[in-house]
Design a protein around this motif. Structure first.
Motif, PDB file in Angstrom:
ATOM      1  N   LEU A  63       0.799  -1.226   0.000  1.00  0.00           N
ATOM      2  CA  LEU A  63       0.000   0.000   0.000  1.00  0.00           C
ATOM      3  C   LEU A  63       0.834   1.280   0.000  1.00  0.00           C
ATOM      4  O   LEU A  63       0.324   2.340  -0.358  1.00  0.00           O
ATOM      5  N   GLU A  64       2.099   1.199   0.415  1.00  0.00           N
ATOM      6  CA  GLU A  64       2.923   2.409   0.350  1.00  0.00           C
ATOM      7  C   GLU A  64       3.080   2.853  -1.106  1.00  0.00           C
ATOM      8  O   GLU A  64       2.898   4.034  -1.444  1.00  0.00           O
TER       9      GLU A  64
ATOM     10  N   LYS B 100      -4.013   5.590   8.654  1.00  0.00           N
ATOM     11  CA  LYS B 100      -3.835   4.399   9.478  1.00  0.00           C
ATOM     12  C   LYS B 100      -4.911   3.346   9.225  1.00  0.00           C
ATOM     13  O   LYS B 100      -4.678   2.155   9.396  1.00  0.00           O
ATOM     14  N   ASP B 101      -6.106   3.777   8.841  1.00  0.00           N
ATOM     15  CA  ASP B 101      -7.155   2.790   8.580  1.00  0.00           C
ATOM     16  C   ASP B 101      -7.221   2.388   7.102  1.00  0.00           C
ATOM     17  O   ASP B 101      -8.097   1.622   6.704  1.00  0.00           O
ATOM     18  N   ASP B 102      -6.309   2.886   6.281  1.00  0.00           N
ATOM     19  CA  ASP B 102      -6.196   2.497   4.866  1.00  0.00           C
ATOM     20  C   ASP B 102      -7.507   2.681   4.086  1.00  0.00           C
ATOM     21  O   ASP B 102      -7.782   1.949   3.137  1.00  0.00           O
ATOM     22  N   ARG B 103      -8.301   3.686   4.469  1.00  0.00           N
ATOM     23  CA  ARG B 103      -9.576   3.879   3.784  1.00  0.00           C
ATOM     24  C   ARG B 103      -9.397   4.270   2.320  1.00  0.00           C
ATOM     25  O   ARG B 103     -10.244   3.965   1.482  1.00  0.00           O
ATOM     26  N   GLU B 104      -8.272   4.943   1.995  1.00  0.00           N
ATOM     27  CA  GLU B 104      -8.031   5.351   0.616  1.00  0.00           C
ATOM     28  C   GLU B 104      -7.685   4.148  -0.278  1.00  0.00           C
ATOM     29  O   GLU B 104      -7.634   4.282  -1.496  1.00  0.00           O
ATOM     30  N   SER B 105      -7.450   2.976   0.352  1.00  0.00           N
ATOM     31  CA  SER B 105      -7.047   1.779  -0.400  1.00  0.00           C
ATOM     32  C   SER B 105      -8.142   0.724  -0.435  1.00  0.00           C
ATOM     33  O   SER B 105      -7.876  -0.438  -0.772  1.00  0.00           O
ATOM     34  N   ASP B 106      -9.361   1.102  -0.090  1.00  0.00           N
ATOM     35  CA  ASP B 106     -10.464   0.134  -0.057  1.00  0.00           C
ATOM     36  C   ASP B 106     -10.622  -0.600  -1.386  1.00  0.00           C
ATOM     37  O   ASP B 106     -10.835  -1.806  -1.429  1.00  0.00           O
ATOM     38  N   TRP B 107     -10.542   0.173  -2.480  1.00  0.00           N
ATOM     39  CA  TRP B 107     -10.758  -0.441  -3.789  1.00  0.00           C
ATOM     40  C   TRP B 107      -9.723  -1.529  -4.075  1.00  0.00           C
ATOM     41  O   TRP B 107     -10.067  -2.650  -4.458  1.00  0.00           O
TER      42      TRP B 107
ATOM     43  N   GLU C 250      -4.429 -17.496  -1.175  1.00  0.00           N
ATOM     44  CA  GLU C 250      -4.566 -16.704   0.043  1.00  0.00           C
ATOM     45  C   GLU C 250      -4.373 -15.207  -0.245  1.00  0.00           C
ATOM     46  O   GLU C 250      -3.363 -14.832  -0.841  1.00  0.00           O
ATOM     47  N   PRO C 251      -5.298 -14.359   0.187  1.00  0.00           N
ATOM     48  CA  PRO C 251      -5.056 -12.913   0.125  1.00  0.00           C
ATOM     49  C   PRO C 251      -4.294 -12.457   1.367  1.00  0.00           C
ATOM     50  O   PRO C 251      -4.600 -12.880   2.484  1.00  0.00           O
ATOM     51  N   SER C 252      -3.298 -11.604   1.167  1.00  0.00           N
ATOM     52  CA  SER C 252      -2.494 -11.144   2.303  1.00  0.00           C
ATOM     53  C   SER C 252      -2.423  -9.623   2.295  1.00  0.00           C
ATOM     54  O   SER C 252      -2.150  -9.004   1.265  1.00  0.00           O
ATOM     55  N   ASP C 253      -2.646  -9.047   3.467  1.00  0.00           N
ATOM     56  CA  ASP C 253      -2.725  -7.595   3.591  1.00  0.00           C
ATOM     57  C   ASP C 253      -1.331  -6.961   3.672  1.00  0.00           C
ATOM     58  O   ASP C 253      -0.331  -7.633   3.922  1.00  0.00           O
ATOM     59  N   SER C 254      -1.297  -5.654   3.530  1.00  0.00           N
ATOM     60  CA  SER C 254      -0.042  -4.901   3.541  1.00  0.00           C
ATOM     61  C   SER C 254       0.541  -4.809   4.957  1.00  0.00           C
ATOM     62  O   SER C 254      -0.075  -5.225   5.933  1.00  0.00           O
ATOM     63  N   VAL C 255       1.728  -4.234   5.069  1.00  0.00           N
ATOM     64  CA  VAL C 255       2.368  -4.046   6.374  1.00  0.00           C
ATOM     65  C   VAL C 255       1.723  -2.866   7.102  1.00  0.00           C
ATOM     66  O   VAL C 255       1.095  -1.993   6.496  1.00  0.00           O
ATOM     67  N   PHE C 256       1.903  -2.856   8.427  1.00  0.00           N
ATOM     68  CA  PHE C 256       1.516  -1.722   9.272  1.00  0.00           C
ATOM     69  C   PHE C 256       2.826  -1.088   9.712  1.00  0.00           C
ATOM     70  O   PHE C 256       3.609  -1.692  10.449  1.00  0.00           O
ATOM     71  N   SER C 257       3.093   0.126   9.267  1.00  0.00           N
ATOM     72  CA  SER C 257       4.453   0.653   9.343  1.00  0.00           C
ATOM     73  C   SER C 257       4.838   1.284  10.675  1.00  0.00           C
ATOM     74  O   SER C 257       6.023   1.518  10.920  1.00  0.00           O
TER      75      SER C 257
ATOM     76  N   GLU D   4      -9.126  -5.955  11.511  1.00  0.00           N
ATOM     77  CA  GLU D   4      -9.974  -5.490  10.408  1.00  0.00           C
ATOM     78  C   GLU D   4      -9.677  -6.277   9.141  1.00  0.00           C
ATOM     79  O   GLU D   4     -10.599  -6.635   8.373  1.00  0.00           O
ATOM     80  N   ALA D   5      -8.390  -6.569   8.898  1.00  0.00           N
ATOM     81  CA  ALA D   5      -8.015  -7.366   7.722  1.00  0.00           C
ATOM     82  C   ALA D   5      -8.597  -8.773   7.820  1.00  0.00           C
ATOM     83  O   ALA D   5      -9.108  -9.327   6.843  1.00  0.00           O
ATOM     84  N   ARG D   6      -8.530  -9.356   9.014  1.00  0.00           N
ATOM     85  CA  ARG D   6      -9.114 -10.696   9.207  1.00  0.00           C
ATOM     86  C   ARG D   6     -10.603 -10.685   8.930  1.00  0.00           C
ATOM     87  O   ARG D   6     -11.134 -11.556   8.238  1.00  0.00           O
ATOM     88  N   ASP D   7     -11.302  -9.687   9.471  1.00  0.00           N
ATOM     89  CA  ASP D   7     -12.756  -9.628   9.299  1.00  0.00           C
ATOM     90  C   ASP D   7     -13.153  -9.386   7.844  1.00  0.00           C
ATOM     91  O   ASP D   7     -14.236  -9.780   7.415  1.00  0.00           O
ATOM     92  N   ARG D   8     -12.283  -8.720   7.089  1.00  0.00           N
ATOM     93  CA  ARG D   8     -12.546  -8.533   5.658  1.00  0.00           C
ATOM     94  C   ARG D   8     -12.406  -9.834   4.881  1.00  0.00           C
ATOM     95  O   ARG D   8     -13.005  -9.993   3.815  1.00  0.00           O
ATOM     96  N   GLY D   9     -11.553 -10.754   5.393  1.00  0.00           N
ATOM     97  CA  GLY D   9     -11.327 -12.008   4.683  1.00  0.00           C
ATOM     98  C   GLY D   9      -9.881 -12.290   4.345  1.00  0.00           C
ATOM     99  O   GLY D   9      -9.577 -13.322   3.738  1.00  0.00           O
ATOM    100  N   PHE D  10      -8.959 -11.388   4.737  1.00  0.00           N
ATOM    101  CA  PHE D  10      -7.541 -11.655   4.487  1.00  0.00           C
ATOM    102  C   PHE D  10      -7.039 -12.774   5.398  1.00  0.00           C
ATOM    103  O   PHE D  10      -7.536 -12.956   6.512  1.00  0.00           O
ATOM    104  N   ASP D  11      -6.016 -13.481   4.923  1.00  0.00           N
ATOM    105  CA  ASP D  11      -5.441 -14.580   5.692  1.00  0.00           C
ATOM    106  C   ASP D  11      -4.182 -14.179   6.441  1.00  0.00           C
ATOM    107  O   ASP D  11      -3.690 -14.960   7.268  1.00  0.00           O
ATOM    108  N   GLY D  12      -3.600 -13.022   6.136  1.00  0.00           N
ATOM    109  CA  GLY D  12      -2.361 -12.659   6.798  1.00  0.00           C
ATOM    110  C   GLY D  12      -2.002 -11.212   6.529  1.00  0.00           C
ATOM    111  O   GLY D  12      -2.709 -10.486   5.819  1.00  0.00           O
ATOM    112  N   LYS D  13      -0.862 -10.828   7.099  1.00  0.00           N
ATOM    113  CA  LYS D  13      -0.439  -9.429   7.015  1.00  0.00           C
ATOM    114  C   LYS D  13       1.085  -9.377   7.069  1.00  0.00           C
ATOM    115  O   LYS D  13       1.725 -10.167   7.778  1.00  0.00           O
ATOM    116  N   GLY D  14       1.661  -8.430   6.342  1.00  0.00           N
ATOM    117  CA  GLY D  14       3.095  -8.253   6.395  1.00  0.00           C
ATOM    118  C   GLY D  14       3.523  -7.559   7.675  1.00  0.00           C
ATOM    119  O   GLY D  14       2.746  -6.819   8.285  1.00  0.00           O
TER     120      GLY D  14
END
Length: 399
Positions: A265-266, A278-285, A300-307, A321-331
């Motif tokens: 996402l960066e 911080k809530d990545d709302r601009e990256s919803d799409w 597996e979909p994997s979410d971006s890092v939290f910097s 929030e990523a889990r509830d959306r359906g992602f399986d992991g995060k950087g």
């Protein structure tokens, strides 16, 4: 001309600096500065002289400033100095250790993906002790252009040597031709997976897949020695642009070796001219594009890092929030983030209990020849069972 590789100084640890000057006469002049010279000086000198002989170097001045470097690090730094001196690569001196050679599988948990800068060996040695699901040795953004060659050799030796304690051993390569050079060094070392950065088309993934096959078929000596070494190398494309998002569905199905689709996402927010929140709302799409493309492809979909590594609460909220959306992991970019991500992705006890009841009820129905069964007031069909099995799989992974 002197070739210099590595770093030295009071803030350096688990690394060394090599200064190599090739000469035409006078033999090998070896100079070592190390706090452990009294204990290991002879071993270090023996290793260096052995490498020089293998490369055919008879006359040189070699200075080594050691800050606790292990033998595979010394070997990598010296090899890079030899290459920078214009010599042709000789045989690798790093052994393939059994503790560094274990399998992964395409359906394993990948809740946490820990990025490690590829030219900083101090981060390699204890990374596995923090129990990330995936360790990513990074050759791309965290390595400056002038040090790409040094990082490539160092990461190759780390894959052959370091015990990451069951974590999936992954490498993020560079883009374009430099990425193919990365693959030529990495593929023979049997990494479990390759992260492909800034993917915008399916053709980019296909090119990487084809390059891996060619390397393995023509020069993978390790694979020829052992059937287990012929196991698949998985692929993880990273989508980091608007164009990549538009092509997410074709990227996700570009190779049968893809196991996950990740987001950066960066770069994406820079690409669309947005400021990252911080809530990545601009990256919803983009997150929705990647999530649905991955699920449709069965990966597996994997979410971006939290910097912000100091904001534990923010990380937990972001991962949940990523889990509830359906992602399986995060950087993640720091070991302290691993446990927080695992807790955020862990199902609640009531979810585990319900999932167990669903799986058991469906198994009992199958034994009776029924395709659908009711549990309480709800019907259970295969998609519900699939979701329940995923919850149990995550729960078994622990926190």
């Amino acid at each position: 001309m002197t070739a210099n590789v590595g770093r030295s100084g009071p803030d350096v640890r688990s690394d060394c600096r090599v200064e190599l000057e090739l000469r035409t006469s006078g033999g090998v002049e070896f100079h070592l500065v190390s706090k452990v010279a009294a204990l290991y000086g002879r071993d270090i000198e023996r290793q260096c002289r052995s490498m020089l002989a293998e490369w055919g170097v008879l006359h040189c001045r070699l200075s080594l400033y050691d800050a606790g470097a292990l033998s595979f690090i010394i070997a990598a730094r010296l090899e890079c100095a030899l290459r920078r001196s214009g010599l042709t690569p000789g045989p690798s001196t790093a052994p393939l250790r059994p503790t560094a050679d274990y399998p992964s599988h395409r359906d394993r948990l990948r809740r946490s993906r820990l990025y490690l800068p590829g030219n900083e060996p101090k981060f390699f040695l204890n990374a596995g002790l923090h129990r990330p699901d995936v360790v990513i040795l990074d050759l791309e953004d965290s390595v400056s252009p002038s040090e790409k060659d040094a990082a490539r050799i160092l990461v190759r030796n780390a894959l052959l040597t370091v015990n990451f304690y069951g974590a999936e051993r992954s490498v993020r390569i560079n883009q374009g031709e430099r990425g193919f050079d990365d693959l030529r060094e990495m593929v023979p070392t049997r990494p479990h997976s390759i992260l492909i950065p800034k993917v915008e088309t399916a053709e980019q993934v296909e090119a990487v897949d084809r390059c891996i096959r060619e390397i393995r078929s023509s020069s993978d000596k390790l694979a020829s020695d052992n059937d287990d070494a012929k196991r698949d190398i998985f692929l993880v494309p990273i989508i980091e642009s608007a164009r990549g998002g538009l092509n997410a569905a074709s990227i996700a199905t570009a190779s049968p070796h893809i196991v996950s689709l990740a987001i950066g996402l960066e770069d994406y927010t820079a690409d669309i001219g947005a400021r990252r929140s911080k809530d990545d709302r601009e990256s919803d799409w983009l997150r929705s594009q990647v999530l649905n493309a991955a699920r449709a492809a069965g990966i597996e979909p994997s979410d971006s890092v939290f910097s912000d590594i100091a904001d534990d609460a923010g990380l937990f909220a972001s991962a949940r929030e990523a889990r509830d959306r359906g992602f399986d992991g995060k950087g993640c970019i720091h070991p302290r983030q691993i446990g927080i991500i695992h807790r955020a992705f862990a199902p609640e006890p009531r979810e585990v209990e319900q999932a167990q009841r669903i799986v058991e009820a469906f198994a009992a129905a199958n034994r009776q020849g029924l395709g659908v069964v009711a549990l309480g007031s709800k019907m259970i069909d295969p998609p519900v069972v699939k979701r329940a099995e995923r919850i149990l799989k995550i729960a078994e992974g622990g926190c």
